[in-house]
Write a protein that holds these residues in place. Structure first.
Motif, PDB file in Angstrom:
ATOM      1  N   ARG A 188      -0.217  -3.901 -30.740  1.00  0.00           N
ATOM      2  CA  ARG A 188      -1.705  -4.059 -30.327  1.00  0.00           C
ATOM      3  C   ARG A 188      -2.040  -5.396 -30.174  1.00  0.00           C
ATOM      4  N   GLY A 189      -1.129  -6.167 -29.600  1.00  0.00           N
ATOM      5  CA  GLY A 189      -1.395  -7.438 -29.001  1.00  0.00           C
ATOM      6  C   GLY A 189      -1.827  -8.395 -30.263  1.00  0.00           C
ATOM      7  N   ASP A 190      -2.504  -9.464 -29.991  1.00  0.00           N
ATOM      8  CA  ASP A 190      -2.965 -10.569 -30.779  1.00  0.00           C
ATOM      9  C   ASP A 190      -3.832 -10.138 -31.881  1.00  0.00           C
ATOM     10  N   THR A 202       0.506 -16.513 -33.843  1.00  0.00           N
ATOM     11  CA  THR A 202       1.361 -16.361 -32.583  1.00  0.00           C
ATOM     12  C   THR A 202       2.999 -16.940 -32.816  1.00  0.00           C
ATOM     13  N   GLY A 203       3.036 -17.107 -34.111  1.00  0.00           N
ATOM     14  CA  GLY A 203       4.316 -18.010 -34.369  1.00  0.00           C
ATOM     15  C   GLY A 203       5.464 -16.998 -34.392  1.00  0.00           C
ATOM     16  N   MET A 227       0.730 -16.362 -41.328  1.00  0.00           N
ATOM     17  CA  MET A 227       1.037 -17.713 -41.725  1.00  0.00           C
ATOM     18  C   MET A 227       1.760 -18.460 -40.526  1.00  0.00           C
ATOM     19  N   GLY A 228       2.484 -17.515 -39.649  1.00  0.00           N
ATOM     20  CA  GLY A 228       3.282 -17.960 -38.545  1.00  0.00           C
ATOM     21  C   GLY A 228       4.924 -18.301 -39.002  1.00  0.00           C
ATOM     22  N   ASP A 247      11.220 -15.100 -34.375  1.00  0.00           N
ATOM     23  CA  ASP A 247      10.048 -15.850 -34.140  1.00  0.00           C
ATOM     24  C   ASP A 247       9.954 -16.051 -32.685  1.00  0.00           C
ATOM     25  N   ALA A 248       8.940 -16.870 -32.329  1.00  0.00           N
ATOM     26  CA  ALA A 248       8.318 -16.949 -31.048  1.00  0.00           C
ATOM     27  C   ALA A 248       9.257 -17.314 -30.007  1.00  0.00           C
ATOM     28  N   GLY A 249      10.326 -18.045 -30.454  1.00  0.00           N
ATOM     29  CA  GLY A 249      11.482 -18.533 -29.615  1.00  0.00           C
ATOM     30  C   GLY A 249      12.583 -17.554 -29.652  1.00  0.00           C
ATOM     31  N   ARG A 250      12.200 -16.324 -30.268  1.00  0.00           N
ATOM     32  CA  ARG A 250      13.251 -15.167 -30.066  1.00  0.00           C
ATOM     33  C   ARG A 250      14.618 -15.432 -31.032  1.00  0.00           C
TER      34      ARG A 250
END
Length: 260
Positions: A188-190, A202-203, A227-228, A247-250
């Motif tokens: 569903r995206g953000d 987005t973390g 909380m990220g 995480d956002a850095g995979r």
């Protein structure tokens, strides 16, 4: 989102299986071990009827998208606190508990938005559905609400969807009596916001929580995601919870006891 993957067990007799679209998502129920002679309309099917009737009732009463729901009427100021149903009081108390325990990251009243307890309602309602099954004498089942799962009675293998590849899983967990919930951005995206900032979280790409109940698994997954990156350690530190996160850095992070 999680998905139930086939068990190594060859076959099971006495099965009731049903899928309905409720709360804007597919909810499936598999009951095993229905007694001989009960058939599709026997006790297993009747228990399934009660579960799906309950979930439809919850959607009608608690959806913020229905103008006549109890939640919408409360949000418009048409109901006072002493007029609320015990169920909604329980849900709002749980929302407040997780708001406090997450330092404000879990929030159902974001600025400029109406009251939206959906992040709590789904897990709470589906867990209540599991309790209805047990009260009906059903001991072996898997109840899957859009990928968030509560299961009992035997080992069930639950696949955790890869956050960037819809055709792959990045891990498989096995639970015999408990729940698995995943929060992520890929469907569903953000849509999950950090209540402390009001901004989209987005973390992380995804956060999966295994817990004794789906009420807790779903709420902890949502709060931790909001909380990220710090939410992974927060979720893993909760009693009875195990965590798998991308995480956002995979990078992949998991708690030592995560059942893979």
């Amino acid at each position: 989102m999680t998905v139930v993957v086939p068990s190594a067990e060859a076959s099971v007799t006495g099965v009731v299986h049903r899928v309905e679209q409720i709360m804007g998502l597919p909810i499936s129920l598999r009951i095993e071990g229905v007694g001989e002679g009960e058939g599709e309309r026997g006790s297993g099917a009747e228990a399934a009827d009660r579960v799906f009737a309950w979930l439809r009732e919850v959607d009608a009463r608690f959806s913020p998208f229905l103008p006549d729901s109890e939640v919408s009427r409360l949000d418009r100021g048409e109901l006072s606190d002493d007029e609320l149903s015990p169920d909604l009081v329980e849900v709002l108390d749980l929302c407040e508990r997780y708001r406090v325990e997450s330092g404000g990251a879990f929030q159902v009243r974001l600025p400029g938005r109406g009251l939206d307890p959906c992040a709590m309602v789904k897990g709470w309602a589906v867990q209540r559905g599991a309790e209805l099954l047990r009260a009906s004498g059903v001991t072996t089942f898997c109840l899957n609400a859009g990928g968030d799962v509560v299961a009992a009675g035997r080992p069930w293998r639950i696949g955790i969807r890869h956050p960037e590849r819809a055709d792959r899983v990045c891990a498989v967990v096995e639970i015999a009596d408990g729940a698995v919930a995943t929060s992520g951005r890929y469907e569903r995206g953000d849509h999950i916001f950090d209540g402390r900032s009001g901004l989209a979280a987005t973390g992380l790409l995804s956060l999966t929580v295994v817990a004794p109940t789906l009420t807790e698994a779903d709420a902890v997954a949502t709060a931790g995601f909001a909380m990220g990156a710090d939410g992974v350690e927060w979720a893993a530190g909760r009693s009875g919870c195990e965590v798998f996160a991308v995480d956002a850095g995979r990078g992949v992070r998991r708690s030592p006891g995560f059942p893979v």
